[in-house]
Design a protein around this motif. Sequence first.
Motif, PDB file in Angstrom:
ATOM      1  N   ILE A 147       4.466  51.937  45.532  1.00  0.00           N
ATOM      2  CA  ILE A 147       5.667  52.639  46.013  1.00  0.00           C
ATOM      3  C   ILE A 147       6.494  51.671  46.853  1.00  0.00           C
ATOM      4  O   ILE A 147       5.990  51.076  47.802  1.00  0.00           O
ATOM      5  CB  ILE A 147       5.280  53.849  46.901  1.00  0.00           C
ATOM      6  CG1 ILE A 147       4.477  54.863  46.096  1.00  0.00           C
ATOM      7  CG2 ILE A 147       6.523  54.485  47.524  1.00  0.00           C
ATOM      8  CD1 ILE A 147       3.800  55.929  46.962  1.00  0.00           C
ATOM      9  N   THR A 148       7.777  51.497  46.499  1.00  0.00           N
ATOM     10  CA  THR A 148       8.658  50.671  47.338  1.00  0.00           C
ATOM     11  C   THR A 148       9.734  51.569  47.941  1.00  0.00           C
ATOM     12  O   THR A 148      10.048  52.628  47.389  1.00  0.00           O
ATOM     13  CB  THR A 148       9.335  49.545  46.529  1.00  0.00           C
ATOM     14  OG1 THR A 148      10.132  50.145  45.504  1.00  0.00           O
ATOM     15  CG2 THR A 148       8.307  48.608  45.908  1.00  0.00           C
ATOM     16  N   PRO A 149      10.301  51.163  49.065  1.00  0.00           N
ATOM     17  CA  PRO A 149      11.299  52.007  49.720  1.00  0.00           C
ATOM     18  C   PRO A 149      12.518  52.276  48.837  1.00  0.00           C
ATOM     19  O   PRO A 149      12.960  51.388  48.101  1.00  0.00           O
ATOM     20  CB  PRO A 149      11.699  51.189  50.949  1.00  0.00           C
ATOM     21  CG  PRO A 149      10.562  50.256  51.199  1.00  0.00           C
ATOM     22  CD  PRO A 149       9.994  49.948  49.850  1.00  0.00           C
ATOM     23  N   VAL A 150      13.050  53.505  48.933  1.00  0.00           N
ATOM     24  CA  VAL A 150      14.347  53.826  48.332  1.00  0.00           C
ATOM     25  C   VAL A 150      15.430  53.389  49.309  1.00  0.00           C
ATOM     26  O   VAL A 150      15.360  53.694  50.499  1.00  0.00           O
ATOM     27  CB  VAL A 150      14.462  55.340  48.062  1.00  0.00           C
ATOM     28  CG1 VAL A 150      15.897  55.715  47.703  1.00  0.00           C
ATOM     29  CG2 VAL A 150      13.510  55.749  46.946  1.00  0.00           C
ATOM     30  N   ILE A 151      16.422  52.644  48.808  1.00  0.00           N
ATOM     31  CA  ILE A 151      17.516  52.160  49.653  1.00  0.00           C
ATOM     32  C   ILE A 151      18.815  52.815  49.203  1.00  0.00           C
ATOM     33  O   ILE A 151      19.163  52.766  48.018  1.00  0.00           O
ATOM     34  CB  ILE A 151      17.623  50.620  49.577  1.00  0.00           C
ATOM     35  CG1 ILE A 151      16.351  49.973  50.147  1.00  0.00           C
ATOM     36  CG2 ILE A 151      18.874  50.112  50.292  1.00  0.00           C
ATOM     37  CD1 ILE A 151      16.246  48.479  49.896  1.00  0.00           C
ATOM     38  N   ASN A 152      19.507  53.457  50.128  1.00  0.00           N
ATOM     39  CA  ASN A 152      20.846  54.003  49.845  1.00  0.00           C
ATOM     40  C   ASN A 152      21.863  52.911  50.096  1.00  0.00           C
ATOM     41  O   ASN A 152      21.750  52.180  51.075  1.00  0.00           O
ATOM     42  CB  ASN A 152      21.117  55.210  50.736  1.00  0.00           C
ATOM     43  CG  ASN A 152      20.187  56.363  50.406  1.00  0.00           C
ATOM     44  OD1 ASN A 152      19.624  56.426  49.319  1.00  0.00           O
ATOM     45  ND2 ASN A 152      20.027  57.274  51.343  1.00  0.00           N
ATOM     46  N   THR A 153      22.880  52.810  49.264  1.00  0.00           N
ATOM     47  CA  THR A 153      23.745  51.633  49.383  1.00  0.00           C
ATOM     48  C   THR A 153      25.127  51.842  48.780  1.00  0.00           C
ATOM     49  O   THR A 153      25.315  52.721  47.930  1.00  0.00           O
ATOM     50  CB  THR A 153      23.054  50.420  48.698  1.00  0.00           C
ATOM     51  OG1 THR A 153      23.808  49.242  48.956  1.00  0.00           O
ATOM     52  CG2 THR A 153      22.943  50.623  47.194  1.00  0.00           C
ATOM     53  N   GLY A 154      26.083  51.034  49.213  1.00  0.00           N
ATOM     54  CA  GLY A 154      27.378  50.964  48.552  1.00  0.00           C
ATOM     55  C   GLY A 154      27.276  50.059  47.328  1.00  0.00           C
ATOM     56  O   GLY A 154      26.326  49.294  47.186  1.00  0.00           O
ATOM     57  N   ILE A 155      28.254  50.167  46.424  1.00  0.00           N
ATOM     58  CA  ILE A 155      28.249  49.305  45.232  1.00  0.00           C
ATOM     59  C   ILE A 155      29.563  48.531  45.172  1.00  0.00           C
ATOM     60  O   ILE A 155      30.648  49.116  45.210  1.00  0.00           O
ATOM     61  CB  ILE A 155      28.064  50.129  43.945  1.00  0.00           C
ATOM     62  CG1 ILE A 155      26.822  51.044  44.055  1.00  0.00           C
ATOM     63  CG2 ILE A 155      27.945  49.208  42.731  1.00  0.00           C
ATOM     64  CD1 ILE A 155      26.603  51.973  42.857  1.00  0.00           C
ATOM     65  N   ALA A 156      29.462  47.193  45.106  1.00  0.00           N
ATOM     66  CA  ALA A 156      30.651  46.328  45.060  1.00  0.00           C
ATOM     67  C   ALA A 156      30.965  45.943  43.608  1.00  0.00           C
ATOM     68  O   ALA A 156      30.072  45.858  42.769  1.00  0.00           O
ATOM     69  CB  ALA A 156      30.399  45.059  45.874  1.00  0.00           C
ATOM     70  N   HIS A 157      32.241  45.708  43.343  1.00  0.00           N
ATOM     71  CA  HIS A 157      32.649  45.108  42.057  1.00  0.00           C
ATOM     72  C   HIS A 157      32.089  43.691  41.996  1.00  0.00           C
ATOM     73  O   HIS A 157      32.047  42.993  43.010  1.00  0.00           O
ATOM     74  CB  HIS A 157      34.178  45.076  41.959  1.00  0.00           C
ATOM     75  CG  HIS A 157      34.675  44.836  40.550  1.00  0.00           C
ATOM     76  ND1 HIS A 157      34.577  43.619  39.927  1.00  0.00           N
ATOM     77  CD2 HIS A 157      35.269  45.669  39.663  1.00  0.00           C
ATOM     78  CE1 HIS A 157      35.093  43.703  38.702  1.00  0.00           C
ATOM     79  NE2 HIS A 157      35.520  44.952  38.519  1.00  0.00           N
TER      80      HIS A 157
END
Lengths: 412, 412
Positions: B371-381
């Motif tokens: 199990i690895t951490p879930v990361i919430n994130t923005g997405i860049a072009h």
Amino acid sequence: MALDEINRSAVDRLHAAEPVLEDVRPAGEAIPGLTERTVLHAGPPVAWEAMCGPLRGALVGALRLEGLAVTEEDVARLARSGEIALAPAHDLGAVGPMAGVITARMPVFVVRNRAAGNLAFCPINEGIGRALRFGAYDDGVLERLRWFASTLGPALSAAVRAAGGVDLRGIMARALTMGDELHQRNTAATSLFLRALAPHLAAVPLDAGGRSRVFAFLAENDQFFLNLAMAASKASVDPLRGIPGCTLVVAMARNGTEFGIRVSATGDRWFTAPAPVPRGLLFPGFTEAVCNPDLGDSAITETIGLGGCAMAASPAVVQFLGGASVHDAARITRETAEIATSPSPHYRIPALEFEGAPSGIDVRRVVATGITPVINTGIAHRDAGVGQVGAGTVRAPLEAFRKALVALAGEE
Amino acid sequence: MALDEINRSAVDRLHAAEPVLEDVRPAGEAIPGLTERTVLHAGPPVAWEAMCGPLRGALVGALRLEGLAVTEEDVARLARSGEIALAPAHDLGAVGPMAGVITARMPVFVVRNRAAGNLAFCPINEGIGRALRFGAYDDGVLERLRWFASTLGPALSAAVRAAGGVDLRGIMARALTMGDELHQRNTAATSLFLRALAPHLAAVPLDAGGRSRVFAFLAENDQFFLNLAMAASKASVDPLRGIPGCTLVVAMARNGTEFGIRVSATGDRWFTAPAPVPRGLLFPGFTEAVCNPDLGDSAITETIGLGGCAMAASPAVVQFLGGASVHDAARITRETAEIATSPSPHYRIPALEFEGAPSGIDVRRVVATGITPVINTGIAHRDAGVGQVGAGTVRAPLEAFRKALVALAGEE
């Protein structure tokens, strides 16, 4: 039209409501019919003799503010003689928390339901503890009310008008996803309201100290938004009044002596029962023996499905129930759904997979199931002049709904 | 001391952390070792040749702001020749979201962990869309950064100092009970921060227009607090660095090419894997093909158990997962608890009956469970000069944790 159809069509008016804060003005200018001698109070009508301590205390404070009286004896004389006109706030389209006393000089929020066009009014929240609405009337309480009239009210008015009004439905919908149920807890809504108004409030011409006090007052009172939620609720539900055959509740309110409801089809008539004493958490040094019976127009929030009816939205409030869990909060909202007509399309509850708050309380369902709405509320000291002693919950008394159903049956 | 004891004692340092915002100052004055020629970036070290588009774009904008370059060719030459010193922000005690570029003139939040005394830094959040951190560098982006340096930074500095500092742990703890997970969603925290600072910000000597812009900037950006949560997370976890035998993760960060972690016992060494591309919701007009691989130091929030690890706190964020429910959010947090050392006593999650966020990610447990951490994130072009195209989630790649475990095994 069948009764269920009448009710469903009525609740659609509630779902369509668009409450917007349009201004903040002295009650004497804003509220049609409110004169310099009018004293509005919470709940159904009540004579001076039957009034509870905190309501009497609030009357003393308000009449001092207006320069109409000094002592409690002055107030008793004015009330008994009819020289002041006592009336439920609901009669003039207003609502007030706890004692709910509104007089001419007090600034009130002016909220328009832009869908139906009607207005509703509510005074500015004073903060917790020693406050007029809890029956306190010392110098600190009156100084704050004078500052409301001289500074805070005009500053809010200028900012609200510069903002072109503030969309309360949007703030309430967001706050419900942020742990507020919009009666006992308004932390998120207060924060969002301050954010919405801050850029405009920052431009109001005040000196640095005055501006700082205005911001601090809004920033330090987690319940500031309660009175806006109340005016928004009143503005939202008022278009449901007076629909022939409609059995939905359009007001729940308490004057500290009696609890009362109004129902759509029966117009302005109140159906009452003795006000129960709330249970909850008391401030240190107070006991149940000093708690006044339930008080205030704030149950207008439960009338539209918020407050105790939306308990599942607010795990922090569940702690007032004593040993209750988040699971219990969900149970209360699901139970309320059994006496409601349909879920709100706007006011949604994340913990219930974004199900809508239970809206349109039906007198028939209440009596049939024996389930009455849970109301979250503040608790006042029973003596005039003391103030708030705690906060908790109360069940609306079934008797009032039974009386209403009898009247509805007689009309059909 | 047994390994489990070492880790438990280490995580107690995390639980004891008291991150407080103490000032807002230009990076060149605030961050020890940061010169006029230093360019900090997110994630593990990366040479110009290997840099992703948005990081290159952010470098162009930052060097224009500093007056060191005009064209992308100037920047490439400076980077290749060593005339500018590129380094991970983490190396100087700082963190930056997305590209994470920090140069001398940019104001940074100065956050002190008052329990351990250490400092951490993070620049001011620019808002969503076209922003330097997503690789945009047009005139609007640069004008905003100049205004940060000339007006917003000094105004925030004055207000923060007048307030005697702002308790970030308290705000973060409250926000977690108000639907934020403090990475993808900072609506409540931003609102509470504005409330805390507003009375002081109102008294800063600016003209009405300037003051209004400052308030509007904070009021209109729901993610304003993210960068404060990042600095608070960095300040909180840094005291866990360099503990012999400790297998807890002290940094997760991405430079848009590689994902990397640092582990307590192995000091400043990075363990890396190719950065995965996040999945999520894209702005209209963009497709997955233009999404850059994962980017930014913001996973420092997951490093202390917030963000994706605290998903259960934030039902609104679950919607980024595509068809996921509130139940799925709870599952993610419970799953993270299997790789964590102990629940936070401060950061509690209402939907899990106020259970603490899972803190102290243990490399051993990650590799043992997969199990690895879930990361919430923005997405860049993926191209320089465009900006943000969406937001979503990503799983930290197991490979980085496997490499770290091998190194830890070699040390024992």
